[in-house]
Design a protein around this motif. Structure first.
Motif, PDB file in Angstrom:
ATOM      1  N   TYR A 115       0.845  -1.193   0.000  1.00  9.20           N
ATOM      2  CA  TYR A 115       0.000   0.000   0.000  1.00  9.20           C
ATOM      3  C   TYR A 115       0.880   1.243   0.000  1.00  9.20           C
ATOM      4  N   ILE A 116       0.391   2.245  -0.675  1.00 11.71           N
ATOM      5  CA  ILE A 116       1.177   3.470  -0.883  1.00 11.71           C
ATOM      6  C   ILE A 116       0.477   4.628  -0.182  1.00 11.71           C
ATOM      7  N   MET A 117       1.132   5.147   0.850  1.00 10.73           N
ATOM      8  CA  MET A 117       0.578   6.280   1.589  1.00 10.73           C
ATOM      9  C   MET A 117       0.952   7.575   0.874  1.00 10.73           C
ATOM     10  N   PRO A 118      -0.036   8.385   0.490  1.00  4.70           N
ATOM     11  CA  PRO A 118       0.271   9.620  -0.234  1.00  4.70           C
ATOM     12  C   PRO A 118       0.943  10.680   0.637  1.00  4.70           C
ATOM     13  N   GLU A 119       0.742  10.580   1.950  1.00  4.56           N
ATOM     14  CA  GLU A 119       1.370  11.518   2.882  1.00  4.56           C
ATOM     15  C   GLU A 119       1.349  10.892   4.285  1.00  4.56           C
ATOM     16  N   ASP A 120       2.026  11.526   5.228  1.00  2.00           N
ATOM     17  CA  ASP A 120       2.043  11.001   6.593  1.00  2.00           C
ATOM     18  C   ASP A 120       0.623  10.999   7.165  1.00  2.00           C
ATOM     19  N   SER A 121       0.381  10.039   8.027  1.00  2.00           N
ATOM     20  CA  SER A 121      -0.945   9.949   8.652  1.00  2.00           C
ATOM     21  C   SER A 121      -0.805  10.082  10.173  1.00  2.00           C
ATOM     22  N   GLN A 122      -1.915  10.439  10.805  1.00  2.00           N
ATOM     23  CA  GLN A 122      -1.938  10.482  12.276  1.00  2.00           C
ATOM     24  C   GLN A 122      -1.998   9.072  12.858  1.00  2.00           C
TER      25      GLN A 122
ATOM     26  N   ALA B 105       4.588   8.516   4.819  1.00  2.00           N
ATOM     27  CA  ALA B 105       4.291   8.522   3.389  1.00  2.00           C
ATOM     28  C   ALA B 105       5.248   7.585   2.659  1.00  2.00           C
ATOM     29  N   GLY B 106       4.734   6.963   1.607  1.00  2.00           N
ATOM     30  CA  GLY B 106       5.588   6.081   0.813  1.00  2.00           C
ATOM     31  C   GLY B 106       4.982   4.703   0.638  1.00  2.00           C
ATOM     32  N   THR B 107       5.815   3.799   0.118  1.00  2.00           N
ATOM     33  CA  THR B 107       5.369   2.439  -0.194  1.00  2.00           C
ATOM     34  C   THR B 107       5.692   1.479   0.954  1.00  2.00           C
ATOM     35  N   HIS B 108       4.705   0.682   1.335  1.00  2.00           N
ATOM     36  CA  HIS B 108       4.880  -0.253   2.439  1.00  2.00           C
ATOM     37  C   HIS B 108       4.351  -1.633   2.028  1.00  2.00           C
ATOM     38  N   VAL B 109       5.110  -2.643   2.361  1.00  2.00           N
ATOM     39  CA  VAL B 109       4.714  -4.025   2.071  1.00  2.00           C
ATOM     40  C   VAL B 109       4.126  -4.637   3.338  1.00  2.00           C
ATOM     41  N   PHE B 110       2.971  -5.278   3.180  1.00  2.00           N
ATOM     42  CA  PHE B 110       2.312  -5.918   4.325  1.00  2.00           C
ATOM     43  C   PHE B 110       2.167  -7.406   4.034  1.00  2.00           C
ATOM     44  N   GLU B 111       2.691  -8.224   4.931  1.00  2.00           N
ATOM     45  CA  GLU B 111       2.578  -9.677   4.803  1.00  2.00           C
ATOM     46  C   GLU B 111       1.648 -10.194   5.890  1.00  2.00           C
ATOM     47  N   TRP B 112       0.759 -11.075   5.510  1.00  2.00           N
ATOM     48  CA  TRP B 112      -0.207 -11.648   6.455  1.00  2.00           C
ATOM     49  C   TRP B 112      -0.008 -13.152   6.506  1.00  2.00           C
ATOM     50  N   ASN B 113       0.018 -13.673   7.756  1.00  2.00           N
ATOM     51  CA  ASN B 113       0.242 -15.109   7.935  1.00  2.00           C
ATOM     52  C   ASN B 113      -1.047 -15.922   7.989  1.00  2.00           C
ATOM     53  N   GLY B 114      -2.170 -15.261   7.708  1.00  2.00           N
ATOM     54  CA  GLY B 114      -3.436 -15.990   7.649  1.00  2.00           C
ATOM     55  C   GLY B 114      -4.079 -16.221   8.998  1.00  2.00           C
ATOM     56  N   GLN B 115      -3.595 -15.551  10.075  1.00  2.00           N
ATOM     57  CA  GLN B 115      -4.202 -15.725  11.386  1.00  2.00           C
ATOM     58  C   GLN B 115      -5.247 -14.638  11.634  1.00  2.00           C
ATOM     59  N   ASP B 116      -6.370 -15.055  12.227  1.00  2.00           N
ATOM     60  CA  ASP B 116      -7.448 -14.104  12.477  1.00  2.00           C
ATOM     61  C   ASP B 116      -7.264 -13.411  13.836  1.00  2.00           C
ATOM     62  N   LEU B 117      -8.297 -12.691  14.272  1.00  2.00           N
ATOM     63  CA  LEU B 117      -8.220 -11.921  15.505  1.00  2.00           C
ATOM     64  C   LEU B 117      -7.996 -12.792  16.736  1.00  2.00           C
TER      65      LEU B 117
END
Length: 221
Positions: A112-119, A142-154
Motif C-alpha cells: 500500500y502506498i501512503m500519499p502523505e504522513d498519517s496520524q 508517506a511512501g510504499t509499504h509491504v504488508f505480509e499476512w500469515n493468515g491468522q485471524d483476531l
C-alpha cells in the motif's frame, strides 16, 4: 479492452448500416435526378451547381464510412495484439492494482502506498463475505509499504486459504481521510478472453488486464 471491443462492435454495426443506407439513398438520388432532368424545362434548366453539391455531399459520407472501416480494422488489430501479449503473461509475476489477494499456504502479501504522513493507520483484512478477520496497526509515514499476512485471524486461528481483501484506514494531519493505493503481486496462472475485456488470473484472483501495473519474471528480485 472492453471499450475497444464495444467500439469495434458499435462501429461494425454502424458501418454496415451506414453502407446499406448510403447505397439505398444513392440509388434513390440517381432516380430522382434522372426523373428531374427528364421533366425539366429546356428554356429554364435546373441549376447544375445544386447537383454537384449533392454529389459532393454523397462523396463526403462515403469517405466517412471508409474511415470508420479503417478504424474498425485498427481496433481489431489492437485487440488481437493485446490478447497475444496477455498470453505471454502466464508464468510471470504481475503486480496489479487490487485490494484483493490470494491467501495461499497461510501467506498473502499486499503493498500500500501512503500519499502523505498519517496520524494513524489501521489495516483490516476481510474475507469474501466482508467480515473483518484481522486488524493491524499500519505504517504512518508517506511512501510504499509491504504488508505480509500469515493468515491468522483476531483470535490467532489460521483461516482457510482463499481471496481476502485489505482495507487501509488513515487520516492526514488535517484529519482528512486518505485513500492509499493498494497493490498485490502474484504469479499469472491464466488469461481469459471470453469476455469483452481480457481478464488475468493470479492464483484464483481475477483482475482486468488494465489493472496490471508491472510484470517480471517469476522469482526475479
Amino acid at each position: 479492452m472492453s471499450q475497444i471491443d464495444a467500439l469495434g462492435a458499435a462501429f461494425g454495426s454502424q458501418t454496415a448500416n451506414s453502407q446499406a443506407s448510403l447505397a439505398n439513398n444513392f440509388e434513390m438520388f440517381l432516380t430522382l435526378l434522372t426523373e428531374q432532368m427528364k421533366a425539366q424545362d429546356p428554356l429554364n434548366p435546373l441549376d447544375s451547381t445544386e447537383f454537384v453539391n449533392q454529389l459532393v455531399n454523397f462523396s463526403s459520407v462515403e469517405q466517412e464510412i471508409r474511415s470508420n472501416q479503417n478504424l474498425e480494422s485498427l481496433i481489431s488489430i489492437q485487440a488481437a495484439s493485446a490478447q497475444g501479449a496477455a498470453v505471454g503473461f502466464i508464468g510471470r509475476e504481475a503486480t496489479v492494482a487490487s485490494p484483493n489477494a490470494s491467501l495461499e499456504d497461510s501467506s498473502a502479501e499486499w503493498t500500500y502506498i501512503m500519499p502523505e504522513d498519517s496520524q494513524g493507520t489501521l489495516v483490516s483484512i476481510k474475507d469474501s463475505n466482508g467480515r473483518t478477520v484481522a486488524t493491524f496497526e499500519g505504517e504512518s509515514t508517506a511512501g510504499t509499504h509491504v504488508f505480509e499476512w500469515n493468515g491468522q485471524d483476531l483470535s490467532g486461528n489460521t483461516v482457510e486459504d482463499g481471496i481476502y481483501t485489505m482495507e487501509v484506514s488513515a487520516v492526514n494531519a488535517d484529519g482528512d481521510p486518505m485513500q492509499p493505493d493498494i497493490l498485490t503481486t502474484a504469479r499469472v496462472t491464466g488469461v481469459d478472453f471470453s469476455g469483452s475485456e481480457v481478464v488475468v488470473e493470479l492464483n484464483g484472483l481475477f483482475v482486468r488486464l488494465s489493472s496490471v501495473r508491472s510484470l517480471r519474471e517469476a522469482g526475479a528480485v
